[in-house]
Write a protein that holds these residues in place. Structure first.
Motif, PDB file in Angstrom:
ATOM      1  N   THR A 151       0.848  -1.179   0.000  1.00 10.47           N
ATOM      2  CA  THR A 151       0.000   0.000   0.000  1.00 10.47           C
ATOM      3  C   THR A 151       0.881   1.224   0.000  1.00 10.47           C
ATOM      4  O   THR A 151       1.848   1.313   0.749  1.00 10.47           O
ATOM      5  CB  THR A 151      -0.916   0.021   1.232  1.00 10.47           C
ATOM      6  N   THR A 152       0.542   2.203  -0.812  1.00 13.92           N
ATOM      7  CA  THR A 152       1.370   3.383  -0.935  1.00 13.92           C
ATOM      8  C   THR A 152       0.545   4.553  -1.434  1.00 13.92           C
ATOM      9  O   THR A 152      -0.470   4.384  -2.086  1.00 13.92           O
ATOM     10  CB  THR A 152       2.545   3.138  -1.909  1.00 13.92           C
ATOM     11  N   THR A 153       0.984   5.749  -1.090  1.00 13.87           N
ATOM     12  CA  THR A 153       0.459   6.953  -1.705  1.00 13.87           C
ATOM     13  C   THR A 153       1.539   7.509  -2.621  1.00 13.87           C
ATOM     14  O   THR A 153       2.709   7.170  -2.493  1.00 13.87           O
ATOM     15  CB  THR A 153       0.092   7.999  -0.637  1.00 13.87           C
ATOM     16  N   THR A 187      -2.717   1.898  12.053  1.00 10.58           N
ATOM     17  CA  THR A 187      -2.415   2.200  10.654  1.00 10.58           C
ATOM     18  C   THR A 187      -2.055   3.666  10.516  1.00 10.58           C
ATOM     19  O   THR A 187      -2.720   4.539  11.103  1.00 10.58           O
ATOM     20  CB  THR A 187      -3.632   1.882   9.762  1.00 10.58           C
ATOM     21  N   GLN A 208       0.722   6.657   8.081  1.00  9.44           N
ATOM     22  CA  GLN A 208       1.655   6.916   6.993  1.00  9.44           C
ATOM     23  C   GLN A 208       3.079   6.971   7.521  1.00  9.44           C
ATOM     24  O   GLN A 208       3.375   7.643   8.506  1.00  9.44           O
ATOM     25  CB  GLN A 208       1.324   8.229   6.289  1.00  9.44           C
ATOM     26  N   SER A 234       4.243   5.468   2.358  1.00  5.07           N
ATOM     27  CA  SER A 234       3.521   4.201   2.507  1.00  5.07           C
ATOM     28  C   SER A 234       2.446   4.281   3.573  1.00  5.07           C
ATOM     29  O   SER A 234       2.549   5.048   4.535  1.00  5.07           O
ATOM     30  CB  SER A 234       4.495   3.079   2.879  1.00  5.07           C
ATOM     31  N   THR A 235       1.418   3.452   3.411  1.00  9.60           N
ATOM     32  CA  THR A 235       0.476   3.183   4.482  1.00  9.60           C
ATOM     33  C   THR A 235       0.970   1.929   5.192  1.00  9.60           C
ATOM     34  O   THR A 235       1.096   0.870   4.580  1.00  9.60           O
ATOM     35  CB  THR A 235      -0.943   2.957   3.948  1.00  9.60           C
ATOM     36  N   SER A 236       1.298   2.068   6.467  1.00 14.99           N
ATOM     37  CA  SER A 236       1.928   0.984   7.217  1.00 14.99           C
ATOM     38  C   SER A 236       1.056   0.554   8.384  1.00 14.99           C
ATOM     39  O   SER A 236       0.192   1.305   8.837  1.00 14.99           O
ATOM     40  CB  SER A 236       3.310   1.423   7.713  1.00 14.99           C
ATOM     41  N   ARG A 237       1.313  -0.668   8.863  1.00 10.72           N
ATOM     42  CA  ARG A 237       0.530  -1.225   9.973  1.00 10.72           C
ATOM     43  C   ARG A 237       1.468  -1.701  11.068  1.00 10.72           C
ATOM     44  O   ARG A 237       2.533  -2.245  10.795  1.00 10.72           O
ATOM     45  CB  ARG A 237      -0.334  -2.402   9.497  1.00 10.72           C
TER      46      ARG A 237
END
Length: 282
Positions: A3-5, A241, A243, A247-250
Motif C-alpha cells: 500500500t502506498t500513496t 495504521t 503513513q 507508505s500506508t503501514s501497519r
C-alpha cells in the motif's frame, strides 16, 4: 500486496522516525519489520537512513528483519520457478551453482533492501537456519538469534517464538499481510500440522553438501485473506495504521497475530480441503 500513496518529496530520517513514533513503535521495545522501500518512497540518505529512523524510534530497542535464503534450496518455490521448462542437465547445472548457506556472507536478495541493510549493519547478529534466518540489531539481538534449530524454519525453536515470548511488535512498512512471517508461527500451533521434506545446500566439515530435513508445511497462499480477517476481528482494534514516508503501514502485537492465525487456520484450511474434495473429478 503493498500500500502506498504517490511520493511527493524526499523523506528525511527525522521525519520518518517521528512518523514511526506516532504510529506507536515502542521505545526500548522489540520490533520485527517487513518492508518495501519502493512504497516508502525516496529517502534522503537511502535505506541506511530508514534503518536509522527505525533505530531512532526504538531508542535502545532491538530491530529484527527476516533474512531468508530460498535461493539455496531445490525444494523452494524460488527454485521451481527458476528451473521451470529446463531439461534435466540444465536443472543439475543450476543445482551445482547454488552456494552453501553461510550466515556471515549469504545474501538474502528476495527479502528487500531494508532487510539486507540490517543484515550488513555494524553489530548485526544473524540466526543460523540455512533457509529462514533472521537478522537483528540492538541489545537483545544475540539472545533472539541464538539456537535457531536447523530443522525448524519458523516454529518454537526459531526467533519468531522468542519474539512472541517478548511480546514484540510487528511493523508492515508498506507491505501487505501476505508477507507476514508471524502467521507462520501460528501454523506450528495448530493440531497435528502436515509435514514435508525440505532440502538445501550447507557446509559441513568444510565441504559443500545437500542436507534434507523434515518440518511442517509452510503455506502463505492464504495469508492475505487471513490478514483481512485479522483486521476485521476484535484484534483489529490493536492494529494501528498510519503513513510512514509515502507508505500506508501497519503496526500490531505479534502475540495477537500468532494467536489469531492459530485459531483461524484449522477451520479455513480444513474447509478449503473439504470443498476441493467435494468438487474433485477423481
Amino acid at each position: 500486496m503493498t500500500t502506498t500513496t504517490a511520493p511527493t518529496h524526499t523523506h528525511t530520517r527525522s521525519r520518518l522516525a517521528g512518523q514511526l513514533a506516532e504510529l506507536g513503535v515502542e521505545r526500548e521495545g522489540v520490533l520485527l519489520v517487513h518492508a518495501s522501500m519502493r512504497t516508502v518512497g525516496p529517502v534522503s540518505g537511502g535505506v541506511g537512513a530508514m534503518v536509522g529512523a527505525l533505530q531512532d524510534a526504538l531508542g535502545q530497542g532491538t530491530l529484527v528483519v527476516p533474512s531468508f535464503t530460498p535461493e539455496n534450496s531445490d525444494t523452494s518455490p524460488h527454485y521451481l520457478d527458476r528451473v521451470r521448462g529446463l531439461g534435466e542437465r540444465d536443472r543439475e547445472a543450476v543445482r551445482a551453482s547454488m552456494p552453501p548457506f553461510d550466515p556471515a556472507t549469504s545474501a538474502a536478495p528476495s527479502m528487500g533492501r531494508l532487510s539486507e541493510a540490517v543484515r550488513l549493519g555494524e553489530g548485526a547478529v544473524r540466526s543460523g537456519h540455512p533457509q529462514t534466518s533472521f537478522a537483528a540489531l540492538g541489545p537483545l539481538a544475540r539472545k533472539l538469534m541464538a539456537d535457531h534449530s536447523p530443522d525448524c524454519h519458523l516454529g518454537e525453536d526459531s526467533p519468531l517464538a522468542r519474539l512472541y515470548d517478548l511480546r514484540a511488535q510487528v511493523l508492515m512498512l508498506g507491505t501487505g499481510f501476505d508477507t507476514c512471517s508471524a502467521f507462520h508461527l501460528g501454523e506450528y500451533r495448530v493440531p497435528a500440522p502436515p509435514r514435508r521434506n525440505y532440502r538445501c545446500v550447507v557446509t559441513a566439515g568444510g565441504s559443500r553438501r545437500w542436507w534434507e530435513y523434515e518440518d511442517i508445511v509452510l503455506d502463505d497462499s492464504d495469508f492475505a485473506e487471513l490478514g483481512a480477517d485479522f483486521t476485521r476481528a476484535g484484534a483489529g482494534a490493536r492494529i494501528r495504521t498510519g503513513q510512514v514516508g509515502s507508505s500506508t503501514s501497519r503496526l500490531y502485537p505479534i502475540v495477537d497475530a500468532v494467536d489469531f492465525a492459530a485459531d483461524w487456520l484449522p477451520a479455513h484450511r480444513a474447509g478449503a480441503a473439504a470443498r476441493a474434495l467435494c468438487h474433485s473429478s477423481g
